[in-house]
Design a protein around this motif. Structure first.
Motif, mmCIF file in Angstrom:
data_model
loop_
_atom_site.group_PDB
_atom_site.id
_atom_site.type_symbol
_atom_site.label_atom_id
_atom_site.label_comp_id
_atom_site.label_asym_id
_atom_site.label_seq_id
_atom_site.Cartn_x
_atom_site.Cartn_y
_atom_site.Cartn_z
ATOM 1 N N TRP A 129 40.245 -6.506 7.842
ATOM 2 C CA TRP A 129 39.086 -6.195 6.994
ATOM 3 C C TRP A 129 37.897 -5.967 7.908
ATOM 4 C CZ3 TRP A 129 36.126 -10.256 3.595
ATOM 5 C CH2 TRP A 129 35.045 -9.622 2.963
ATOM 6 N N LYS A 131 34.662 -5.796 7.890
ATOM 7 C CA LYS A 131 33.528 -6.122 7.031
ATOM 8 C C LYS A 131 32.246 -5.476 7.523
ATOM 9 C CE LYS A 131 31.454 -10.077 4.661
ATOM 10 N NZ LYS A 131 31.477 -11.566 4.521
ATOM 11 N N LYS A 145 34.179 2.015 -0.032
ATOM 12 C CA LYS A 145 34.012 0.891 -0.966
ATOM 13 C C LYS A 145 34.517 1.266 -2.360
ATOM 14 C CE LYS A 145 30.097 -1.361 1.343
ATOM 15 N NZ LYS A 145 30.812 -2.629 1.612
ATOM 16 N N ASN A 148 38.371 1.442 -2.247
ATOM 17 C CA ASN A 148 38.991 0.115 -2.194
ATOM 18 C C ASN A 148 38.880 -0.618 -3.521
ATOM 19 O OD1 ASN A 148 40.009 -0.171 0.569
ATOM 20 N ND2 ASN A 148 37.879 -0.025 1.198
ATOM 21 N N TRP A 149 37.763 -0.443 -4.207
ATOM 22 C CA TRP A 149 37.603 -1.052 -5.538
ATOM 23 C C TRP A 149 38.660 -0.503 -6.500
ATOM 24 C CZ3 TRP A 149 36.504 1.369 -10.219
ATOM 25 C CH2 TRP A 149 36.257 0.506 -11.284
ATOM 26 N N ASN A 160 40.082 -6.037 0.669
ATOM 27 C CA ASN A 160 38.787 -5.367 0.734
ATOM 28 C C ASN A 160 38.823 -4.072 1.536
ATOM 29 O OD1 ASN A 160 38.038 -8.525 0.544
ATOM 30 N ND2 ASN A 160 36.444 -7.300 -0.412
#
Length: 325
Positions: A129, A131, A145, A148-149, A160
């Protein structure tokens, strides 16, 4: 065959500048570990000197009689990352397998802990991940993002960063999944569908690209969402297509048949009671019913053909290998 604890698989495309530094970094990290390991480079149709450098690294390793070989696979053309990983998985002999990119954005310093999470904590798969990223916010971070959601909501796998190339696997995982098309993003989903449910993630270091340019454009997000739809279908109906297409077909045929029965029955009732009526072919509901029954039949046939293909289809590698070392 010698026992190997760890296989490190590195797919690449035109990363000649990064390879010597990457290999030196891997060797430096692994030197402090009493593990046997192999490094497998998959050259996905590079047009620079990547293959020559891989060959040189392999020959140099052979001359030192090192127990930790460097292997290479060269594709005839650019077939994509999923095909490269598929070839690497077939070649890997390690009990634990780690995949990483060749652009130095994945840190080899993460390898020992990833290995321990598989070998000692008994996870099936550990996904990196990133981050904190060094990519463009607009072109990569925000689309990533959103992607991935959507992947989490669709697959039920709570990660994530599905796109992170730095992952660790129990060898049983990679030998029991089929990675093709652009499905490398969904290897955790493929693993879950194959019954490997001990999946977790680890926050990893993400580094700015040192050499060259990215090989992925905006189209990867479009392809990613299309593949997400595919994986959602395959996850639920890949082994039983008749359950989806057959059910839709039966439902649509019954709706069409019932509608046609109502149209025909209405005409007979009017004829019997001397009520003015129009021809069945003048009623738009007749054509709606007919179309619905035809579509229902086609859906049923699609499900039946899907079952036949599933049971009789032959698996074939989707790439050609020109050289191995």
């Amino acid at each position: 065959m010698n026992h190997i604890d760890l296989s490190i698989i590195i797919p690449l495309l035109n990363e000649a500048d990064s390879l010597p530094e990457l290999q030196e970094w891997i060797d430096r990290v692994m030197k402090s570990r009493s593990l046997s390991y192999e490094v497998i480079y998959i050259d996905d149709g590079s047009t620079d000197s990547s293959w020559e450098i891989i060959s040189s690294l392999s020959r140099k390793r052979d001359t030192t009689n090192s127990p930790n070989p460097i292997k290479g696979i060269k594709f005839q053309a650019n077939y994509g990352k999923s095909q490269a990983l598929h070839a690497g998985f077939n070649q890997a002999d390690g009990n634990v397998v780690i995949t990483m990119d060749a652009d130095l954005q994945d840190s080899p310093d993460e390898i020992p802990e990833l290995y321990a999470m598989i070998a000692e904590q008994n996870y099936d798969l550990v996904s990196g991940w990133k981050k904190k990223r060094y990519d463009s916010v607009i072109s990569k971070n925000l689309p990533s993002k959103l992607f991935n959601w959507a992947a989490r909501k669709t697959s039920g796998v709570q990660l994530n960063d599905f796109n992170c190339g730095l992952k660790a696997y129990n060898s049983q995982v990679i030998k029991n999944i089929d990675v093709h098309g652009e499905m490398h993003r969904y290897i955790p989903v493929l693993a879950k569908n194959a019954g490997f449910t001990k999946i977790t993630q680890k926050e990893v270091i993400h580094q700015a690209r040192k050499y060259g340019t990215t090989k992925f454009g905006y189209e990867r997000f479009i392809n990613g969402f299309l593949d997400l739809i595919t994986i959602a279908f395959i996850s639920k109906y890949g082994k039983r297509p008749m359950h989806l297409f057959g059910s839709l077909g039966v439902i649509m045929f019954l709706i069409g048949f019932t509608t046609a029965g109502y149209v025909g029955g209405s005409k007979l009732y009017r004829m019997y009671n001397d009520i003015p009526y129009r021809l069945v072919t003048d009623n738009p509901w007749f054509y709606i019913a007919l179309t619905t029954m035809i579509l229902g039949t086609l859906f049923f046939i699609a499900g039946f053909l899907g079952e036949l293909i599933l049971r009789n289809g032959n698996q074939k590698d989707r790439y050609n290998i020109s050289e191995r070392i």
